[in-house]
Design an enzyme around this catalytic site. Structure first.
Site, PDB file in Angstrom:
ATOM      1  N   SER A  79       0.832  -1.203   0.000  1.00  0.00           N
ATOM      2  CA  SER A  79       0.000   0.000   0.000  1.00  0.00           C
ATOM      3  C   SER A  79       0.874   1.263   0.000  1.00  0.00           C
ATOM      4  O   SER A  79       1.587   1.526  -0.962  1.00  0.00           O
ATOM      5  CB  SER A  79      -0.974  -0.040   1.184  1.00  0.00           C
ATOM      6  N   HIS A 188      -8.651   0.956  -0.654  1.00  0.00           N
ATOM      7  CA  HIS A 188      -8.484  -0.094  -1.675  1.00  0.00           C
ATOM      8  C   HIS A 188      -9.809  -0.738  -2.083  1.00  0.00           C
ATOM      9  O   HIS A 188      -9.902  -1.948  -2.249  1.00  0.00           O
ATOM     10  CB  HIS A 188      -7.505  -1.169  -1.190  1.00  0.00           C
TER      11      HIS A 188
END
Length: 301
Positions: A79, A188
């Site tokens: 991430s 996400h």
């Protein structure tokens, strides 16, 4: 609070990068060093501050490993960590990345009204079982897999109602643990569409280079080979899952069995051990662990 303080006390490189980070965020009136060392905790936890802070510490530690001739064959990051990996791979300059992740944090925070969505970590069920459960609760609202963290740890992201329902069903199905994550938004997932658009617009102004070192990205678990692929990977990452299991398997398939987690925290080390139990995994998060890893790598190399 306190992260990075020992680095600044022991290494001039740390001082230099902290002052570069402060200069990058000067217009915003943000003092990253002060936030890291003194807090307040609440302000440091705010994702728009936490992201540049973590990137700065990770980059300092990477530079210090480099100084000790410990250089990776491949880099990847989970991430936000993907941005540190791209700095390490010379695809983004450090100051540009600090500004970029500050913006990323703001965009992610503001993509959905507070309290609309969140995330859950589910431990002990397979991804196929969780996908099935997501389908079953999708009538309640948007819910998607956000992170494939390990063979038995999956993070889902979505609106509160379907998350609550999924939590019940996962426990019934035999999940070992269902942990609500302390996040302020459903990262996400498709609920990040606005953040994705904003990031894409901001990235038009950011100088990106072809990576000088192999970088594996979250969205495809494959190499980003040029600046266009880097830009696209960062944009797509915003509303797509982090394919961490596949990324680590890809690195391992290249004959690599030794990993160093760089930056605050030790989560990835545990995940990598779950993905490849026989892997050697170290982590560097402060000056003591740095000394430790330099010593151990001396033995390994």
């Amino acid at each position: 609070v306190g992260m990075g303080k020992d680095l600044i006390e022991n290494y001039p490189e740390a001082k230099k990068l902290f002052s570069k980070a402060n200069m990058a965020l000067d217009k915003e009136g943000i003092d990253i060093a002060k936030l890291c060392f003194e807090g307040p905790e609440e302000e440091l936890k705010n994702t728009a501050n936490a992201q540049p802070a973590i990137l700065t510490i990770s980059t300092i530690l990477f530079e210090l490993l480099n100084k000790h001739n410990i250089r990776p064959s491949i880099v990847a990051g989970h991430s936000l960590g993907e941005y540190s990996a791209l700095v390490a791979g010379s695809a983004i300059e450090f100051e540009g990345a600090v500004k970029l992740v500050r913006k990323r944090g703001e965009y992610m925070q503001n993509a959905t009204p507070l309290g609309i969505g969140s995330m859950l970590a589910i431990i002990g069920l397979k991804s196929s079982e969780i996908r099935e459960l997501c389908k079953r609760v999708s009538d309640y609202g948007i819910i998607e897999i956000a992170n494939y963290n390990s063979p038995t740890q999956i993070v889902v992201s979505g609106e509160i109602k379907p998350l609550d329902k999924l939590s019940e069903l996962a426990k019934e199905k035999g999940a070992r643990k269902v942990i609500p994550l302390k996040v302020s938004a459903p990262f996400h997932s498709s609920l990040m569409e606005l953040a994705k658009d904003n990031l894409a617009r901001y990235l038009e102004k950011v100088e990106i280079y072809n990576p000088r070192m192999p970088v594996i990205c979250n969205v495809t678990a494959d190499y980003v080979r040029n600046k266009e692929e880097v830009r696209s990977a960062l944009i797509e990452q915003m509303n797509h899952p982090v394919l961490w299991v596949d990324s680590i398997m890809k690195i391992n398939s290249q004959g690599i069995n030794c990993f160093i987690e760089v930056g605050p925290g030790k989560v990835l080390r545990g995940l990598i051990k779950q993905i490849i139990p026989e892997a050697e995994v170290f982590n560097v998060f402060d000056s003591d662990s740095l000394k430790d890893v330099v010593e151990k790598m001396g033995e390994v190399l």
